[in-house]
Motif scaffolding. Structure first.
Motif, PDB file in Angstrom:
ATOM      1  N   THR A  86       0.737  -1.132   0.290  1.00 41.67           N
ATOM      2  CA  THR A  86      -0.143   0.198   0.023  1.00 41.67           C
ATOM      3  C   THR A  86       1.098   1.047  -0.082  1.00 41.67           C
ATOM      4  N   ARG A  87       0.689   2.040  -0.966  1.00 47.66           N
ATOM      5  CA  ARG A  87       1.436   3.313  -1.426  1.00 47.66           C
ATOM      6  C   ARG A  87       1.263   4.229  -0.255  1.00 47.66           C
ATOM      7  N   VAL A  88       2.269   5.012   0.427  1.00 46.42           N
ATOM      8  CA  VAL A  88       2.135   5.960   1.354  1.00 46.42           C
ATOM      9  C   VAL A  88       2.305   7.188   0.754  1.00 46.42           C
TER      10      VAL A  88
ATOM     11  N   VAL B  20      10.543   4.344   0.036  1.00 44.40           N
ATOM     12  CA  VAL B  20       9.865   3.784   0.732  1.00 44.40           C
ATOM     13  C   VAL B  20       8.745   3.304  -0.154  1.00 44.40           C
TER      14      VAL B  20
ATOM     15  N   VAL C 120       3.570   0.072   2.455  1.00 40.90           N
ATOM     16  CA  VAL C 120       3.461  -0.448   3.801  1.00 40.90           C
ATOM     17  C   VAL C 120       2.779  -2.032   3.448  1.00 40.90           C
ATOM     18  N   ILE C 121       2.952  -2.935   4.422  1.00 41.25           N
ATOM     19  CA  ILE C 121       2.361  -4.066   4.362  1.00 41.25           C
ATOM     20  C   ILE C 121       1.855  -4.572   5.636  1.00 41.25           C
ATOM     21  N   ASN C 122       0.863  -5.374   5.649  1.00 43.65           N
ATOM     22  CA  ASN C 122       0.414  -6.091   6.864  1.00 43.65           C
ATOM     23  C   ASN C 122       1.236  -7.175   7.287  1.00 43.65           C
TER      24      ASN C 122
ATOM     25  N   LYS D 261       0.557  -6.126  12.217  1.00 40.15           N
ATOM     26  CA  LYS D 261       1.574  -4.996  12.299  1.00 40.15           C
ATOM     27  C   LYS D 261       1.624  -4.566  10.820  1.00 40.15           C
ATOM     28  N   ILE D 262       1.490  -3.125  10.915  1.00 41.08           N
ATOM     29  CA  ILE D 262       1.590  -2.334   9.492  1.00 41.08           C
ATOM     30  C   ILE D 262       3.299  -1.970   9.636  1.00 41.08           C
TER      31      ILE D 262
ATOM     32  N   PRO E 111       6.601  -0.666   7.211  1.00 37.62           N
ATOM     33  CA  PRO E 111       7.126  -0.088   5.930  1.00 37.62           C
ATOM     34  C   PRO E 111       8.007  -1.094   5.157  1.00 37.62           C
TER      35      PRO E 111
ATOM     36  N   ARG F 109      12.740  -0.954  15.382  1.00 41.34           N
ATOM     37  CA  ARG F 109      11.649  -0.751  14.154  1.00 41.34           C
ATOM     38  C   ARG F 109      11.693  -2.183  13.240  1.00 41.34           C
TER      39      ARG F 109
ATOM     40  N   GLU G  61      -6.637   2.268  -5.649  1.00 41.40           N
ATOM     41  CA  GLU G  61      -6.183   1.833  -4.232  1.00 41.40           C
ATOM     42  C   GLU G  61      -7.659   2.095  -3.432  1.00 41.40           C
TER      43      GLU G  61
ATOM     44  N   PRO H  13      -1.306   2.006  14.047  1.00 37.80           N
ATOM     45  CA  PRO H  13      -0.444   3.003  13.845  1.00 37.80           C
ATOM     46  C   PRO H  13       0.511   2.804  12.992  1.00 37.80           C
TER      47      PRO H  13
ATOM     48  N   ASP I  37       4.229   3.123  10.958  1.00 40.33           N
ATOM     49  CA  ASP I  37       5.663   3.270  11.339  1.00 40.33           C
ATOM     50  C   ASP I  37       6.252   4.607  11.497  1.00 40.33           C
TER      51      ASP I  37
ATOM     52  N   GLU J 258       6.667   6.865   8.723  1.00 38.82           N
ATOM     53  CA  GLU J 258       5.601   7.145   7.788  1.00 38.82           C
ATOM     54  C   GLU J 258       4.953   8.398   8.345  1.00 38.82           C
TER      55      GLU J 258
ATOM     56  N   VAL K   3      -6.009  -2.709   8.538  1.00 37.25           N
ATOM     57  CA  VAL K   3      -5.889  -3.820   7.605  1.00 37.25           C
ATOM     58  C   VAL K   3      -7.653  -4.344   7.550  1.00 37.25           C
TER      59      VAL K   3
ATOM     60  N   GLY L 274      -7.061  -8.769   4.154  1.00 34.62           N
ATOM     61  CA  GLY L 274      -5.858  -8.791   4.464  1.00 34.62           C
ATOM     62  C   GLY L 274      -5.051  -7.522   4.026  1.00 34.62           C
TER      63      GLY L 274
ATOM     64  N   VAL M 182      -3.905  -3.343   3.342  1.00 35.04           N
ATOM     65  CA  VAL M 182      -3.770  -2.405   4.182  1.00 35.04           C
ATOM     66  C   VAL M 182      -4.245  -1.143   3.357  1.00 35.04           C
TER      67      VAL M 182
ATOM     68  N   LEU N 155      -4.813   3.391   4.084  1.00 31.18           N
ATOM     69  CA  LEU N 155      -4.671   4.401   5.188  1.00 31.18           C
ATOM     70  C   LEU N 155      -5.829   4.968   5.454  1.00 31.18           C
TER      71      LEU N 155
END
Lengths: 179, 759
Positions: free
Chosen positions: A62-64, A71, A74-76, A80-81, A83, A112, B633, B718, B720, B723, B734, B738, B740, B742
């Motif tokens: 998932t792009r942030v 970066v 992020v993944i699950n 836990k999320i 980077p 981290r 997305e 949260p 990281d 980010e 999530v 499964g 993610v 935002l």
């Protein structure tokens, strides 16, 4: 984003199997180094096995927005999320294509949990610390502060990465960017 | 720090005494209003006494000293020697503050500060009153304890310890004094019974019977003496009773506990002797109680049934029963109070031995570290995700042709019940974190009292719906905003008594805190009946600060004008007091509430007061969200912020200064392209036909999205730290599948959009 989900269970299974193999080999220390070796842009790198939490197949990221360029997203990771960083971008190499060999190596640095993408994972390797030498200035294409040393094997060279520096830098750069 | 105690014991002390002192603080303020309420006095006294007791066990001399002085003063009040007036209350509240500080110091491993000597002296002076009834033991507990210890350790005899009992003359209310002779006559008999039971316990035959008998007798004794307010004697008898109950369940402990019981018996006998001559003897008993606790500590924790319930109802309590029949309610109340107090003090004794055991008085609670609950919450979140996958896989499997129908059905059933069980677990775990708002509201009477004395206004606080339960984290986050709001009401909202009288209002100003559930949200109102907000002054200030022009203001509703006070640094107070007026308050309040995904509204009527309404979700960990698609997305938008979703027609959309806006009924709504906002690569973008109308504060923005996926309850995770630099994103979650997503930070987004437009 939604299409890769159905086979994620399989992916996770495969990933944990890899992790178990790695865990079995890791255990004793001493003069012997245990490394996980992998390939990025046809060069062979290695990190200390103790830093590696697990190795996963590529999964949907998932792009942030507004995050640093290297970066990927992020993944699950089991709730836990975390980077994920593209090591090619981190090293300033040209972008490569992801294929079935691509892997996400999950490490813990400074508390981290971070994942990084490599082209393929080779093996778990035991070498004697005697054959590791400090990095010569111009050994390869990446910045020398990321390099902990160079392992000289009979037939090839392996670049040992200092992941603490590799990702500590990451954090501080981001902070600078945020400020 | 030289106490050398187990960190765990210290921690237990801090938690337990922390609760007691909070309770105490609240009760003190109530006490000031009704200074002669005997039950309240007793309650306050006991709380302080318990704290002192534990502190002296931990040898916290400085804490014991101040607690002891305050206790003496309270005891004098209990005995009607002095009346609790506001001067005394100030001293008592200062005591509370000092003890709180000391407990913080203890927690952070520092040495405890010495209490202000003057305070101790004054409290002690009150305690001594004018009369003979110098309350409590004169020898400080710390000094007396070692002496007693020596004695009991050397020879746990049946003789009374002879040294150092602090003797005071008996002071009883008129109703009770008459009854005393019954008690005294009865005491001899009771003590004989106790003695006999002890002997039976010591003998090898039927030790259990002895224990049961002992428990009964001691229970009666403690109830009886508690009625006469012989606190220590009741405590001792109570300790014996509860120890006896345990012995009756586990005879293996007899050998260890018996000597302690004998010592206690001796102490009680000494006190009983004293009563004959009208003396109340306070003896140093903490160590004996401590030893008793240690001796009991060897036993199993599990099935410690509450003593009060295992005890058969006492058929003949004592001869005091008959004369008391005339005032049954009084007696009942005292009994109940005595019971619960006794349970507490016994608990204390056992805790000192370093063991946690089921409460002896029927309190079915255990303390659990918050960290463990949080870990549990996380795991449950994971469980829910895995459950969703199983459900999805089952559905898929059912479609496979080779699958036997029976097997597919069985899988479906299993998945279904897994689904139910999981959601039940989720609810159950969530509930473990819920706490009543009273925990928070209980702090405010003290605040009001201080505010009233500082401002010279007459203020009463009315609390409604304090039993409304919300998540623990919500309670923590809500504390500061409420303090701000209450201060504002007291300082700016309410008028002084004269002004109020002139305006035809009751001189006593009222601030009301009202909490109630509204679906998955809780609503907290802070209302005052003061002068209300002055539109003109706020408008003037807003223009001065360049927040709006005169024309804009004239077009605004009252509500819109009032909302300026949420702007950072906005204060209309002419002079800055040490209570408020610096203008840092309201924007902090709003920020905190928005952090909780809540909203805040303000309404006011000139002359009739101001109402601030806060609406927050019951828990911060779970969010009702609308899932929206932006190209490929998926993002989550908090449902609370969504006003409506519209599909703008081409003729409604226009461009002002390069920014897209749409006409929505009578207003102009700035539009934000989510693809642009989230910097989506151009090759992944798609058409965005929907506008999600979002509101933050009074501002609105339309967020353009490609698809509407649906409403979903999501668990907030949260991002990281690295980010967090991402703007307009407050976290991640999530999804069922499964992946993610935002979570859109609406407040940020609206601010960005507004900023872009104004510039």
């Amino acid at each position: 984003m939604a299409n890769g989900t159905s086979n994620q269970t399989q992916q996770n299974n495969a990933a944990s199997a890899t992790a178990v193999v790695a865990g079995k080999i890791g255990g004793n220390a001493g003069q012997e180094l245990q490394l996980v070796t992998f390939e990025v842009s046809s060069e062979e790198f290695a990190v200390d096995i103790l830093a590696v939490q697990e190795i996963n197949r590529m999964m949907d990221l998932t792009r942030v927005p507004q995050s640093p360029a290297d970066v990927e997203g992020v993944i699950n990771l089991r709730g836990k999320i975390i980077p994920v960083i593209d090591l090619r971008k981190r090293f300033g190499m040209e972008a490569g294509k992801r294929d079935e060999h691509s892997r996400i190596i999950v490490v813990e640095v400074h508390g981290r949990v971070i994942g990084f993408i490599v082209d393929r994972v080779h093996e778990v390797l035991r070498i004697s610390s005697d054959i590791v030498e400090p990095a010569p200035a111009m050994v390869c294409s990446i910045r020398s502060e990321f390099i902990a040393g160079v392992g000289k094997l009979q037939d090839r060279l392996i670049i040992l990465l200092d992941i603490a520096k590799l990702f500590a830098d990451q954090a501080s750069e981001q902070l600078a960017k945020a400020a | 720090m030289g106490h050398g105690f187990d960190q765990e014991i210290v921690q237990d002390f801090l938690t337990e005494s922390g609760e007691l002192i909070d309770q105490l603080e609240g009760d003190l303020v109530v006490l000031e209003a009704s200074p002669r309420d005997p039950e309240l006095l007793n309650k306050v006294f006991r709380a302080l006494h318990t704290i002192k007791g534990s502190a002296s066990f931990l040898q916290l001399t400085n804490l014991v000293r101040i607690a002891h002085a305050a206790e003496s003063a309270l005891n004098a009040a209990r005995n009607s020697v002095v009346t609790v007036d506001s001067a005394m209350m100030n001293l008592l509240l200062e005591t509370v503050d000092i003890i709180k500080t000391q407990m913080q110091q203890l927690g952070s491993g520092q040495d405890l500060a010495e209490p202000r000597a003057e305070l101790v002296t004054m409290l002690t002076a009150i305690g001594e009153g004018k009369q003979i009834s110098s309350a409590g033991p004169h020898a400080s507990a710390a000094n007396a304890a070692p002496a007693a210890k020596q004695e009991t350790n050397a020879k746990p005899t049946e003789n009374a310890p002879t040294q150092g009992p602090s003797v005071k003359k008996l002071v009883l209310g008129p109703g009770k004094a008459d009854l005393l002779e019954y008690l005294v006559a009865d005491l001899d008999e009771t003590m004989n019974k106790v003695q006999a039971s002890l002997n039976q316990l010591a003998g090898s035959e039927n030790a259990k019977g002895g224990a049961v008998q002992l428990a009964e007798t001691c229970e009666q004794l403690s109830r009886c003496v508690e009625f006469f307010e012989f606190a220590q004697m009741g405590e001792l008898a109570g300790a014996m009773a509860s120890a006896a109950v345990k012995l009756s369940q586990d005879e293996g402990l007899v050998a260890g506990v018996l000597p302690q019981l004998k010592s206690l018996c001796a102490l009680v006998t000494t006190q009983a002797e004293g009563l004959k001559t009208g003396e109340v003897r306070e003896l140093a008993a903490d160590d004996v109680l401590g030893n008793l606790g240690s001796a009991l500590a060897g036993m199993a924790v599990t099935s410690a049934a509450p003593s009060a319930t295992t005890m058969p109802p006492a058929p003949t309590i004592s001869s005091t029963d008959t004369p008391l029949a005339a005032e049954p309610t009084d007696r009942e109340a005292t009994n109940n109070a005595a019971k619960s107090d006794q349970a507490k003090s016994v608990d204390k004794a056992a805790d000192k031995g370093g063991e946690k055991h089921g409460a002896a008085g029927g309190e079915n609670t255990i303390r659990v570290e918050v960290g463990r609950l949080e870990a549990l919450m996380n795991l449950v979140g994971e469980l829910v995700l895995q459950k969703n996958r199983i459900t999805a896989l089952t559905r898929k499997a059912a479609g496979v042709r080779e699958m036997e129908a029976e097997l597919a059905e069985a899988m479906g059933l299993a998945a279904g019940s897994l689904d139910r069980v999981t959601s039940d677990i989720q609810t159950a775990v969530m509930r473990t974190r819920m706490q009543p708002l009273d925990k928070l509201f209980g702090r405010y009477p003290r605040l009001i009292r201080d505010l009233a004395s500082k401002t010279g206004k007459q203020i009463q606080l009315v609390i409604e719906g304090g039993d409304t339960e919300v998540d623990k984290s919500v309670i923590e986050e809500l504390g500061d905003p409420l303090v701000h709001l209450i201060r504002n009401s007291a300082d700016h909202g309410l008028e002084g008594p004269e002004e109020r009288t002139k305006a035809g209002k009751n001189a006593l100003g009222t601030i009301t805190l009202r909490a109630s559930h509204e679906g998955s949200h809780v609503r907290v109102l802070v209302m005052d009946d003061g002068r209300g907000l002055a539109r003109e002054r706020i408008a003037k200030k807003a223009i001065e600060r360049g927040l709006a022009t005169q024309e804009q203001i004239s077009a605004m509703s009252d509500r819109e004008v009032f909302n300026f006070i949420f702007e950072a640094g906005f204060s209309t107070a002419e002079k800055v007091s040490d209570l408020s007026g610096r203008g840092v308050g309201m924007d902090v309040v709003r920020t905190n509430i928005q952090k909780l995904k809540g909203s805040i509204e303000l309404s006011s009527q000139a002359g009739n007061g101001t109402t601030v309404a806060i609406t927050i979700p019951l828990t911060v960990a779970i969010l009702q969200a609308m899932m929206v698609g932006v190209g490929p997305e998926i993002y989550a938008v908090p449902l609370t912020s969504i006003l409506e979703i519209v599909r703008p027609q081409a003729d409604q959309v226009s461009s002002i200064g390069g920014h897209q806006v749409m006409r929505l009924r009578d207003s102009v709504l700035p539009l934000v392209s989510s693809a642009e906002l989230f910097e989506q690569p151009t090759d992944r973008r798609s058409e965005q036909p929907f506008a999600v109308v979002l509101q933050s504060g009074q501002k609105q923005v339309g967020l353009m999205v490609s698809r509407l996926i649906g409403q979903q309850e999501v668990v907030i995770k949260p991002l990281d730290e690295g980010e967090r630099t991402a703007r307009a994103v407050s976290g991640a979650t999530v999804r069922d599948d499964g992946g993610v997503s935002l979570i859109v930070d609406v407040e940020q987004l609206v601010r960005m959009a507004q900023g872009g437009q104004n510039r």
